[in-house]
Write a protein that holds these residues in place. Structure first.
Motif, PDB file in Angstrom:
ATOM      1  N   GLY A 116      23.923 -39.747  28.365  1.00 46.86           N
ATOM      2  CA  GLY A 116      23.651 -41.183  27.985  1.00 46.86           C
ATOM      3  C   GLY A 116      24.135 -42.033  29.077  1.00 46.86           C
ATOM      4  N   THR A 117      24.561 -41.806  30.168  1.00 54.32           N
ATOM      5  CA  THR A 117      24.814 -42.736  31.139  1.00 54.32           C
ATOM      6  C   THR A 117      23.498 -43.581  31.555  1.00 54.32           C
ATOM      7  N   VAL A 118      23.566 -44.780  31.778  1.00 51.72           N
ATOM      8  CA  VAL A 118      22.435 -45.667  32.021  1.00 51.72           C
ATOM      9  C   VAL A 118      22.398 -45.958  33.359  1.00 51.72           C
ATOM     10  N   ILE A 119      21.425 -45.833  34.189  1.00 50.10           N
ATOM     11  CA  ILE A 119      21.168 -45.997  35.483  1.00 50.10           C
ATOM     12  C   ILE A 119      20.214 -47.197  35.787  1.00 50.10           C
ATOM     13  N   GLN A 120      20.729 -47.850  36.761  1.00 48.63           N
ATOM     14  CA  GLN A 120      19.724 -49.157  37.054  1.00 48.63           C
ATOM     15  C   GLN A 120      19.256 -48.981  38.456  1.00 48.63           C
ATOM     16  N   ILE A 121      18.098 -49.361  38.708  1.00 51.38           N
ATOM     17  CA  ILE A 121      17.369 -49.233  39.866  1.00 51.38           C
ATOM     18  C   ILE A 121      16.506 -50.708  40.177  1.00 51.38           C
ATOM     19  N   LEU A 122      16.606 -51.299  41.295  1.00 47.79           N
ATOM     20  CA  LEU A 122      15.504 -52.321  41.631  1.00 47.79           C
ATOM     21  C   LEU A 122      14.301 -51.688  41.533  1.00 47.79           C
ATOM     22  N   ALA A 123      13.583 -52.625  40.671  1.00 45.93           N
ATOM     23  CA  ALA A 123      12.109 -52.302  40.288  1.00 45.93           C
ATOM     24  C   ALA A 123      10.993 -52.262  41.772  1.00 45.93           C
ATOM     25  N   ASP A 124      11.453 -53.527  42.339  1.00 41.50           N
ATOM     26  CA  ASP A 124      10.674 -53.809  43.510  1.00 41.50           C
ATOM     27  C   ASP A 124      10.676 -52.858  44.861  1.00 41.50           C
ATOM     28  N   ARG A 125      11.519 -51.628  44.727  1.00 41.15           N
ATOM     29  CA  ARG A 125      11.716 -50.915  45.755  1.00 41.15           C
ATOM     30  C   ARG A 125      11.096 -49.726  45.721  1.00 41.15           C
ATOM     31  N   ARG A 161      28.956 -53.649  33.972  1.00 34.01           N
ATOM     32  CA  ARG A 161      29.032 -53.511  32.614  1.00 34.01           C
ATOM     33  C   ARG A 161      27.892 -52.647  31.909  1.00 34.01           C
ATOM     34  N   SER A 162      26.809 -52.870  32.438  1.00 34.47           N
ATOM     35  CA  SER A 162      25.582 -52.228  31.809  1.00 34.47           C
ATOM     36  C   SER A 162      25.360 -50.824  32.287  1.00 34.47           C
ATOM     37  N   GLY A 163      26.089 -50.166  33.279  1.00 31.97           N
ATOM     38  CA  GLY A 163      25.762 -48.857  33.411  1.00 31.97           C
ATOM     39  C   GLY A 163      26.144 -48.690  35.014  1.00 31.97           C
ATOM     40  N   LEU A 164      25.487 -47.865  35.715  1.00 34.07           N
ATOM     41  CA  LEU A 164      25.560 -47.643  37.093  1.00 34.07           C
ATOM     42  C   LEU A 164      24.296 -48.140  37.645  1.00 34.07           C
ATOM     43  N   GLN A 165      24.444 -48.698  39.076  1.00 33.66           N
ATOM     44  CA  GLN A 165      23.327 -49.037  39.742  1.00 33.66           C
ATOM     45  C   GLN A 165      23.211 -48.423  41.040  1.00 33.66           C
ATOM     46  N   LEU A 166      22.032 -47.797  41.170  1.00 37.00           N
ATOM     47  CA  LEU A 166      21.793 -47.096  42.516  1.00 37.00           C
ATOM     48  C   LEU A 166      21.448 -48.002  43.501  1.00 37.00           C
ATOM     49  N   VAL A 167      21.589 -48.054  44.681  1.00 32.71           N
ATOM     50  CA  VAL A 167      21.588 -48.942  45.779  1.00 32.71           C
ATOM     51  C   VAL A 167      21.327 -47.957  47.047  1.00 32.71           C
ATOM     52  N   TRP A 168      20.262 -48.328  47.618  1.00 32.24           N
ATOM     53  CA  TRP A 168      19.897 -47.298  49.022  1.00 32.24           C
ATOM     54  C   TRP A 168      19.504 -48.510  50.158  1.00 32.24           C
ATOM     55  N   ASP A 169      19.244 -47.750  51.094  1.00 33.96           N
ATOM     56  CA  ASP A 169      18.780 -48.384  52.366  1.00 33.96           C
ATOM     57  C   ASP A 169      17.498 -48.796  52.359  1.00 33.96           C
ATOM     58  N   ASP A 170      16.845 -49.842  52.790  1.00 32.10           N
ATOM     59  CA  ASP A 170      15.513 -50.300  52.613  1.00 32.10           C
ATOM     60  C   ASP A 170      14.618 -49.398  53.356  1.00 32.10           C
ATOM     61  N   ALA A 171      15.231 -48.737  54.385  1.00 29.63           N
ATOM     62  CA  ALA A 171      14.298 -48.012  55.257  1.00 29.63           C
ATOM     63  C   ALA A 171      14.212 -46.407  54.881  1.00 29.63           C
ATOM     64  N   ASP A 191      18.400 -36.910  47.270  1.00 28.80           N
ATOM     65  CA  ASP A 191      19.817 -37.487  47.081  1.00 28.80           C
ATOM     66  C   ASP A 191      20.303 -37.314  45.708  1.00 28.80           C
ATOM     67  N   ILE A 192      19.473 -37.655  44.768  1.00 28.52           N
ATOM     68  CA  ILE A 192      19.855 -38.005  43.390  1.00 28.52           C
ATOM     69  C   ILE A 192      19.673 -36.665  42.881  1.00 28.52           C
TER      70      ILE A 192
END
Length: 74
Positions: free
Chosen positions: A41-50, A7-17, A26-27
């Motif tokens: 204007g697209t909102v992209i979310q990433i996990l900050a701890d990665r 709902r809040s945009g797109l989330q990028l997820v990648w392999d921990d390795a 890739d991006i």
């Protein structure tokens, strides 16, 4: 890398390795492909701890160049 919609945009997820250079490449390819998947204007979310602060700053600059907004979350 996977792209998930939310709902809040797109989330990028990648392999921990995955290393940052592969993620950045890739991006960059997706942004420069001209597919208009990442519209201005697209909102992209990433996990900050990665990623380090320096890596997040690099991605934020890359996304900004393409008019995309980067948000990091925990």
């Amino acid at each position: 890398m996977k792209i998930k919609g939310s709902r809040s945009g797109l989330q990028l997820v990648w392999d921990d390795a995955a290393d940052f250079s592969a993620i950045e490449k890739d991006i960059r390819e997706k942004l420069e492909s001209g597919s208009n998947f990442f519209c201005r204007g697209t909102v992209i979310q990433i996990l900050a701890d990665r990623l380090s602060e320096a890596d997040k700053a690099k991605l934020a600059k890359l996304f900004h160049q393409h008019g995309v907004i980067l948000r990091s979350s925990l």
